[in-house]
Scaffold this motif. Structure first.
Motif, PDB file in Angstrom:
ATOM      1  N   PRO A 129       0.840  -1.200   0.000  1.00 42.59           N
ATOM      2  CA  PRO A 129       0.000   0.000   0.000  1.00 42.59           C
ATOM      3  C   PRO A 129       0.871   1.243   0.000  1.00 42.59           C
ATOM      4  O   PRO A 129       1.895   1.300   0.667  1.00 42.59           O
ATOM      5  CB  PRO A 129      -0.802  -0.129   1.296  1.00 42.59           C
ATOM      6  N   THR A 130       0.461   2.251  -0.762  1.00 38.67           N
ATOM      7  CA  THR A 130       1.245   3.489  -0.823  1.00 38.67           C
ATOM      8  C   THR A 130       0.626   4.593   0.003  1.00 38.67           C
ATOM      9  O   THR A 130       1.285   5.588   0.272  1.00 38.67           O
ATOM     10  CB  THR A 130       1.370   3.986  -2.273  1.00 38.67           C
ATOM     11  N   ALA A 131      -0.635   4.457   0.375  1.00 38.38           N
ATOM     12  CA  ALA A 131      -1.319   5.510   1.127  1.00 38.38           C
ATOM     13  C   ALA A 131      -0.751   5.578   2.535  1.00 38.38           C
ATOM     14  O   ALA A 131      -0.572   4.571   3.202  1.00 38.38           O
ATOM     15  CB  ALA A 131      -2.813   5.245   1.189  1.00 38.38           C
ATOM     16  N   VAL A 132      -0.483   6.807   2.954  1.00 42.42           N
ATOM     17  CA  VAL A 132      -0.003   7.047   4.311  1.00 42.42           C
ATOM     18  C   VAL A 132      -1.206   7.500   5.107  1.00 42.42           C
ATOM     19  O   VAL A 132      -2.021   8.281   4.616  1.00 42.42           O
ATOM     20  CB  VAL A 132       1.095   8.137   4.308  1.00 42.42           C
ATOM     21  N   SER A 133      -1.331   7.032   6.330  1.00 43.19           N
ATOM     22  CA  SER A 133      -2.487   7.427   7.133  1.00 43.19           C
ATOM     23  C   SER A 133      -2.500   8.943   7.293  1.00 43.19           C
ATOM     24  O   SER A 133      -1.469   9.584   7.444  1.00 43.19           O
ATOM     25  CB  SER A 133      -2.452   6.741   8.494  1.00 43.19           C
ATOM     26  N   ALA A 134      -3.693   9.497   7.260  1.00 39.52           N
ATOM     27  CA  ALA A 134      -3.855  10.951   7.344  1.00 39.52           C
ATOM     28  C   ALA A 134      -3.406  11.443   8.707  1.00 39.52           C
ATOM     29  O   ALA A 134      -3.687  10.819   9.723  1.00 39.52           O
ATOM     30  CB  ALA A 134      -5.310  11.317   7.108  1.00 39.52           C
ATOM     31  N   PRO A 135      -2.699  12.574   8.752  1.00 42.07           N
ATOM     32  CA  PRO A 135      -2.268  13.104  10.040  1.00 42.07           C
ATOM     33  C   PRO A 135      -3.474  13.569  10.848  1.00 42.07           C
ATOM     34  O   PRO A 135      -4.485  13.961  10.286  1.00 42.07           O
ATOM     35  CB  PRO A 135      -1.359  14.274   9.668  1.00 42.07           C
ATOM     36  N   ARG A 136      -3.326  13.509  12.146  1.00 36.89           N
ATOM     37  CA  ARG A 136      -4.406  13.960  13.028  1.00 36.89           C
ATOM     38  C   ARG A 136      -4.587  15.462  12.878  1.00 36.89           C
ATOM     39  O   ARG A 136      -3.647  16.204  12.668  1.00 36.89           O
ATOM     40  CB  ARG A 136      -4.062  13.628  14.469  1.00 36.89           C
ATOM     41  N   ALA A 137      -5.825  15.909  13.028  1.00 38.22           N
ATOM     42  CA  ALA A 137      -6.124  17.332  12.890  1.00 38.22           C
ATOM     43  C   ALA A 137      -5.548  18.136  14.049  1.00 38.22           C
ATOM     44  O   ALA A 137      -5.234  19.299  13.910  1.00 38.22           O
ATOM     45  CB  ALA A 137      -7.632  17.540  12.818  1.00 38.22           C
ATOM     46  N   THR A 138      -5.401  17.509  15.210  1.00 32.55           N
ATOM     47  CA  THR A 138      -4.852  18.207  16.365  1.00 32.55           C
ATOM     48  C   THR A 138      -3.521  17.592  16.738  1.00 32.55           C
ATOM     49  O   THR A 138      -3.276  16.412  16.483  1.00 32.55           O
ATOM     50  CB  THR A 138      -5.803  18.102  17.574  1.00 32.55           C
ATOM     51  N   ALA A 139      -2.699  18.391  17.352  1.00 33.34           N
ATOM     52  CA  ALA A 139      -1.380  17.896  17.746  1.00 33.34           C
ATOM     53  C   ALA A 139      -1.461  17.048  19.009  1.00 33.34           C
ATOM     54  O   ALA A 139      -0.586  16.249  19.268  1.00 33.34           O
ATOM     55  CB  ALA A 139      -0.430  19.070  17.969  1.00 33.34           C
ATOM     56  N   HIS A 140      -2.511  17.237  19.792  1.00 33.54           N
ATOM     57  CA  HIS A 140      -2.664  16.512  21.046  1.00 33.54           C
ATOM     58  C   HIS A 140      -3.889  15.620  20.967  1.00 33.54           C
ATOM     59  O   HIS A 140      -4.860  15.958  20.302  1.00 33.54           O
ATOM     60  CB  HIS A 140      -2.838  17.486  22.218  1.00 33.54           C
ATOM     61  N   PRO A 141      -3.873  14.500  21.671  1.00 33.83           N
ATOM     62  CA  PRO A 141      -5.066  13.666  21.675  1.00 33.83           C
ATOM     63  C   PRO A 141      -6.208  14.425  22.359  1.00 33.83           C
ATOM     64  O   PRO A 141      -5.967  15.303  23.181  1.00 33.83           O
ATOM     65  CB  PRO A 141      -4.644  12.439  22.491  1.00 33.83           C
ATOM     66  N   PRO A 142      -7.443  14.100  22.004  1.00 31.76           N
ATOM     67  CA  PRO A 142      -8.555  14.815  22.627  1.00 31.76           C
ATOM     68  C   PRO A 142      -8.563  14.571  24.132  1.00 31.76           C
ATOM     69  O   PRO A 142      -8.221  13.496  24.605  1.00 31.76           O
ATOM     70  CB  PRO A 142      -9.794  14.206  21.953  1.00 31.76           C
ATOM     71  N   ARG A 143      -8.955  15.608  24.878  1.00 39.82           N
ATOM     72  CA  ARG A 143      -8.991  15.491  26.338  1.00 39.82           C
ATOM     73  C   ARG A 143     -10.403  15.153  26.767  1.00 39.82           C
ATOM     74  O   ARG A 143     -11.368  15.635  26.200  1.00 39.82           O
ATOM     75  CB  ARG A 143      -8.555  16.805  26.976  1.00 39.82           C
ATOM     76  N   ARG A 144     -10.480  14.317  27.784  1.00 43.59           N
ATOM     77  CA  ARG A 144     -11.777  13.972  28.339  1.00 43.59           C
ATOM     78  C   ARG A 144     -11.984  14.756  29.616  1.00 43.59           C
ATOM     79  O   ARG A 144     -11.055  14.928  30.403  1.00 43.59           O
ATOM     80  CB  ARG A 144     -11.842  12.486  28.681  1.00 43.59           C
ATOM     81  N   ALA A 145     -13.196  15.194  29.820  1.00 45.10           N
ATOM     82  CA  ALA A 145     -13.524  15.865  31.073  1.00 45.10           C
ATOM     83  C   ALA A 145     -13.711  14.788  32.140  1.00 45.10           C
ATOM     84  O   ALA A 145     -14.357  13.773  31.899  1.00 45.10           O
ATOM     85  CB  ALA A 145     -14.799  16.676  30.924  1.00 45.10           C
ATOM     86  N   VAL A 146     -13.104  14.982  33.268  1.00 46.83           N
ATOM     87  CA  VAL A 146     -13.220  14.029  34.365  1.00 46.83           C
ATOM     88  C   VAL A 146     -14.041  14.684  35.461  1.00 46.83           C
ATOM     89  O   VAL A 146     -13.669  15.724  35.991  1.00 46.83           O
ATOM     90  CB  VAL A 146     -11.826  13.614  34.904  1.00 46.83           C
ATOM     91  N   ALA A 147     -15.155  14.047  35.773  1.00 45.73           N
ATOM     92  CA  ALA A 147     -16.004  14.575  36.834  1.00 45.73           C
ATOM     93  C   ALA A 147     -15.449  14.102  38.174  1.00 45.73           C
ATOM     94  O   ALA A 147     -15.043  12.957  38.312  1.00 45.73           O
ATOM     95  CB  ALA A 147     -17.434  14.077  36.664  1.00 45.73           C
ATOM     96  N   GLU A 148     -15.405  15.025  39.109  1.00 48.09           N
ATOM     97  CA  GLU A 148     -14.920  14.629  40.431  1.00 48.09           C
ATOM     98  C   GLU A 148     -16.025  13.888  41.143  1.00 48.09           C
ATOM     99  O   GLU A 148     -17.170  14.318  41.169  1.00 48.09           O
ATOM    100  CB  GLU A 148     -14.492  15.861  41.218  1.00 48.09           C
TER     101      GLU A 148
END
Length: 176
Positions: A129-148
């Motif tokens: 395969p010659t296709a390279v996976s598309a780069p992520r739109a953001t430089a950081h992984p998405p953050r999840r909100a953590v409820a206390e």
């Protein structure tokens, strides 16, 4: 003879050890020209294995043609020879020094196969395969909100003062 229109390259040769190295260098140079540097190692290994099979097994002669074809998202590397016998993948003995070439081709490629070519030859091929996976739109992984949530101690555990934990002594991961 070497021909290479924009997305096609063909090399005709005698599958002799000295020529196999030359073809490997030609394949590498062509892939660099097409800006497919990430495929060079796998394509060079695959073509080496297929040419070695021609050298070791093809009859009546060692004349063959190596073809690279780039179509959309796939590179196909094929070797055509004049021996109509199709290759067979054998389970190599663990201590054997040969017999793993097609298994290696299968391991590094997306797909591979062999087909008769007329009445007196065959084509053995593999694709990458010659296709390279598309780069992520953001430089950081998405953050999840953590409820206390309130802390509920286990009922059987006695709560002791909340002192800072002390670091454990360093230990080697190497046994002995």
């Amino acid at each position: 003879m070497i021909s290479h229109p924009s997305r096609h390259c063909t090399v005709e040769l005698q599958a002799l050890p000295s020529r196999i190295g030359q073809v490997r260098r030609i394949v590498s140079a062509q892939l660099r020209y097409w800006h497919l540097d990430s495929l060079i190692d796998r394509a060079a290994l695959g073509v080496t294995e297929l040419l070695t099979n021609v050298h070791l097994h093809a009859r009546p002669d060692k004349t063959c043609t190596v073809e690279l074809e780039l179509l959309l998202d796939r590179l196909t590397v094929s070797v055509r020879d004049h021996d109509p016998r199709l290759p067979v993948v054998d389970d190599a003995d663990p201590l054997a020094t040969c017999g793993r070439g097609l298994a290696m081709v299968a391991a590094v490629s997306e797909s591979w196969g062999a087909r008769p070519d007329g009445e007196s030859g065959k084509v053995v091929w593999f694709t990458l395969p010659t296709a390279v996976s598309a780069p992520r739109a953001t430089a950081h992984p998405p953050r999840r909100a953590v409820a206390e949530a309130p802390v509920h101690p286990f009922p059987e555990v006695e709560q002791v003062g909340l002192a800072r934990p002390q670091p454990a002594p360093a230990r080697s991961a190497v046994a002995g």
